[in-house]
Design an enzyme around this catalytic site. Sequence first.
Site, short mmCIF file in Angstrom:
data_model
loop_
_atom_site.label_atom_id
_atom_site.label_comp_id
_atom_site.label_asym_id
_atom_site.label_seq_id
_atom_site.Cartn_x
_atom_site.Cartn_y
_atom_site.Cartn_z
N GLU A 180 29.42 -23.69 -8.04
CA GLU A 180 29.14 -24.36 -9.31
C GLU A 180 29.68 -23.56 -10.48
O GLU A 180 29.70 -22.33 -10.46
CB GLU A 180 27.63 -24.52 -9.50
CG GLU A 180 26.98 -25.47 -8.53
CD GLU A 180 25.50 -25.63 -8.81
OE1 GLU A 180 24.84 -26.28 -7.99
OE2 GLU A 180 25.01 -25.11 -9.84
N CYS A 195 29.42 -20.77 -17.69
CA CYS A 195 28.56 -20.03 -16.77
C CYS A 195 29.25 -20.02 -15.41
O CYS A 195 29.46 -21.08 -14.81
CB CYS A 195 27.19 -20.70 -16.68
SG CYS A 195 26.05 -19.88 -15.53
N CYS A 202 23.82 -16.61 -2.16
CA CYS A 202 23.28 -15.34 -2.65
C CYS A 202 22.23 -14.84 -1.66
O CYS A 202 21.39 -15.62 -1.21
CB CYS A 202 22.65 -15.52 -4.04
SG CYS A 202 21.99 -13.99 -4.74
N CYS A 206 15.62 -14.72 -4.78
CA CYS A 206 14.67 -14.88 -5.88
C CYS A 206 13.94 -16.21 -5.68
O CYS A 206 14.57 -17.25 -5.46
CB CYS A 206 15.39 -14.85 -7.22
SG CYS A 206 16.18 -13.25 -7.56
N CYS A 209 14.79 -19.56 -7.65
CA CYS A 209 16.21 -19.88 -7.82
C CYS A 209 16.69 -20.86 -6.77
O CYS A 209 16.44 -20.68 -5.57
CB CYS A 209 17.02 -18.58 -7.75
SG CYS A 209 18.80 -18.83 -7.85
N SER A 302 17.92 -9.20 -14.89
CA SER A 302 16.88 -10.21 -14.64
C SER A 302 15.62 -9.51 -14.17
O SER A 302 15.49 -9.16 -12.99
CB SER A 302 17.37 -11.21 -13.59
OG SER A 302 18.52 -11.88 -14.04
N HIS A 304 12.01 -10.48 -15.02
CA HIS A 304 11.10 -11.56 -14.61
C HIS A 304 9.64 -11.17 -14.41
O HIS A 304 8.81 -12.04 -14.16
CB HIS A 304 11.60 -12.25 -13.34
CG HIS A 304 12.99 -12.76 -13.43
ND1 HIS A 304 13.47 -13.46 -14.52
CD2 HIS A 304 14.04 -12.67 -12.56
CE1 HIS A 304 14.73 -13.78 -14.33
NE2 HIS A 304 15.10 -13.31 -13.15
N CYS A 424 20.64 -23.13 -11.62
CA CYS A 424 21.73 -22.56 -10.85
C CYS A 424 21.61 -22.93 -9.37
O CYS A 424 20.60 -22.70 -8.74
CB CYS A 424 21.68 -21.04 -11.01
SG CYS A 424 22.67 -20.13 -9.86
#
Length: 439
Positions: A180, A195, A202, A206, A209, A302, A304, A424
């Site tokens: 993407e 972006c 990945c 997370c 996500c 990140s 969080h 994402c």
Amino acid sequence: MNSHVIGNVHAGGALKRIHCAWNVAILNQKNRIIHHGMRRYASEVEHMPTIPPRRPDVTDGEWDKADQKAVEQALKDASKISRLGEKYGVGQVILGKSQEELEQLALEDGQPAYRGKQLKDAVMKGTRHVRDISTIPKSWRETLISKGVETGRSEIHHEVVSKDGTRKFLLKLFDSYVVETVGIPADGSNRLTVCVSSQVGCPMRCTFCATGKGGFARNLLPHEIIDQVLTVGEAFGERVSNVVFMGMGDPGLNLPSVMRAHQSLNKDLNIGARHITISTVGIPNTIRAFAEYDTQSTLAVSIHAPNQRLREQIVPSAKSYPLSALMRDCSAYFEMTGRRVTFEYTLLHGVNDDPAHAEELAALLRANGNMRSHVNVIPWNPVDDSEFKRPSRNGVRKFVEILEKNGVRTSIRVTRGLEAAAACGQLRNRHQAEPVTSA
């Protein structure tokens, strides 16, 4: 966040397991593409789903040895790209190469050196196929094609457009994976932000996500990153002014390709280094490595969560890279570069958005010295099949007010394209059941 809430989040399924059941034989075919990069294998997987699977031994819950192996695979993959360069992938590509490299290519084929610049200019101006580069002799075009030289441009597999003008693209890569990229225009200005993704999938898992619901397939090559920026600029018919590495994947796991792409974005597309942001959840040793590149770009971490216990619930990899170690590396980054660190904090309703969390975050930043820290508060984007909830506007406002009262520079990221599968990896996940067919 108290233990009761933590227990509810875990047991209630917000760390919900999303695992694709894939045939082992198909995985072996896919790996042949990843490791050999030969186009003749691409047709074997043209009907595969677009989302990469998790390793069979990777599951939700606490970070373990299987997760660590997946991360090590990504780092090894990045090192391989750095060592082998053009040999790793589809072969020689024009996009992302320096003018000097392309001049050498021309000389090797008995062409004058200036033909290298003609190759570069043609591709950077939008030519997608070597056969269409009209500024070079037809005979050399045929030679390049016979040698397998390609421009390095990807196909647009799918596009969605939101009411606010945000446009999200799925790009089909040479091996039929898709990634993407998002174009985000700014109202009333010439600012156009892209972006970009840095990986296919990945391994960081997370919990909030969309990309983390799948697995990791491979790192993107430099030209596959640059291509995303070119695609968005062409679609909008405008110059790209800003780039954020906040798409699929963690740039820290693919630093060689990311920084090679960064160089081209800065030099070839004239995107100022200060207008490029590289975001990471935190990979041991990579923050200091990024500092050594001595770029003026922004590092966004990140975070969080304001404490180790809560961060492990939201970012499982924090178990192997404790918050204390992450903050030490951020302090070292500031000392090495003199540039402030931006901390990204995704607000999840009822999980990490309590006023006490804001107070604790401010205290954490104070305790780690003067990094001129900036916190970017991000109201969570809804993701399919997730039990997390978006915080209320009032909750976001209160959280920010507490940080600012404690002297922490804070901003709220404006959420764009909610109706366009904005989170994402979410657009790709919605298309995971659709086969990607060869053109």
